[in-house]
Design an enzyme around this catalytic site. Structure first.
Site, PDB file in Angstrom:
ATOM      1  N   LYS A  83       0.863  -1.192   0.000  1.00 51.40           N
ATOM      2  CA  LYS A  83       0.000   0.000   0.000  1.00 51.40           C
ATOM      3  C   LYS A  83       0.895   1.236   0.000  1.00 51.40           C
ATOM      4  CE  LYS A  83      -4.327   0.928   2.462  1.00 51.40           C
ATOM      5  NZ  LYS A  83      -4.960   0.784   3.775  1.00 51.40           N
TER       6      LYS A  83
HETATM    7  O1  G3P Z   1      -7.796   1.425   5.174  1.00 51.03           O
HETATM    8  C1  G3P Z   1      -7.702   2.653   5.776  1.00 51.03           C
HETATM    9  C2  G3P Z   1      -8.981   3.437   5.884  1.00 51.03           C
HETATM   10  O2  G3P Z   1     -10.072   2.602   5.853  1.00 51.03           O
HETATM   11  C3  G3P Z   1      -8.963   4.437   7.005  1.00 51.03           C
HETATM   12  O3  G3P Z   1     -10.186   4.631   7.637  1.00 51.03           O
HETATM   13  O4  G3P Z   1     -11.595   5.468   9.471  1.00 51.03           O
HETATM   14  O5  G3P Z   1      -9.139   5.920   9.532  1.00 51.03           O
HETATM   15  O6  G3P Z   1     -10.574   7.088   7.899  1.00 51.03           O
HETATM   16  P1  G3P Z   1     -10.381   5.845   8.687  1.00 51.03           P
END
Ligand code: G3P
Length: 219
Positions: A83
């Site tokens: 990633k």
């Molecule tokens: O895979 C990473 C992504 O889903 C982050 O989510 O909730 O930290 O914005 P969040």
């Protein structure tokens, strides 16, 4: 729509995998910090639990650092996807690693233009972050819809992963929009399976069954 779990907590991945619904896993440095364990060990454990793609994120900011880290991460297991964040350095590292046969998930993607660039550099996955756009008053689902439509106009070898999913409705909407994959936190996966009428129905089936047994036992 395939569902991945967005988690670096091994027990969560194990439980969701046991439900038979998980096609892959995504992690990032923040999720790793929350899990509080050595990232490489966590990735090794997770990649043995789930046979689908496991996204492992680089933390370097230059193309050289990202390439070096990406090669190391890819060695952990055959199903590791590297990633890489959406920057010019990230695009260069994606092009290089893709040429070496390493699959890339380009992360922190917020616009169709970013998704087009990621795809052109050779990313196999792009990850639009719905919740983070909503957080700043933008339209996360609208942006996802643009990406699905814009990339879908061409015969491209790329999959859109709806990420930063904050609740069950985000998951349903991502499926309606036609995202290839949604990566979903453990808490939201649990919310998705529950409905008050399911719980009520089970309670009433059990009560009726008990009353039948009581009647039969009396007779
Ligand atoms: O895979 C990473 C992504 O889903 C982050 O989510 O909730 O930290 O914005 P969040």
């Amino acid at each position: 729509m395939k569902m991945y779990i967005d988690s670096a907590v091994v027990s969560e991945v194990k439980e969701a995998a046991a439900w038979g619904i998980i096609s892959g896993v995504t992690t990032n440095p923040s999720l790793a910090a929350r899990a509080g364990q050595d990232y490489k060990s966590v990735l090794t454990e997770i990649s043995a639990l789930v046979s689908g793609p496991i996204s492992a994120e680089v933390v370097g900011t230059t193309r050289g650092e990202m390439e070096k880290e990406g090669r190391e991460l890819a060695k952990i297991a055959d199903n590791i996807i590297v990633k890489i964040p959406m920057t010019s350095e990230g695009l260069a590292a994606t092009a290089k690693l893709n040429n070496e046969g390493i699959d890339i998930n380009m992360t922190l993607v917020f616009t169709l233009n970013q998704a087009l660039l990621a795809t052109a550099s050779g990313a196999s996955y792009v990850s639009p972050f719905l919740g983070r756009l909503d957080d700043i008053g933008n339209d996360g689902l609208g942006s996802l819809a643009e990406m699905v439509q814009g990339l879908g106009n061409y015969d491209l070898d790329v999959q859109v992963i709806a990420a930063s999913i904050r609740g069950p409705r985000h998951a349903s909407e991502a499926a309606l929009i036609g995202a290839d994959i949604a990566t979903i936190p453990f808490k939201v996966l649990k919310q998705m399976m529950h409905h008050p009428l399911t719980d009520k129905g089970i309670a009433s089936f059990l009560a009726d069954w008990e009353s039948l047994q009581a009647k039969l036992n009396k007779g």
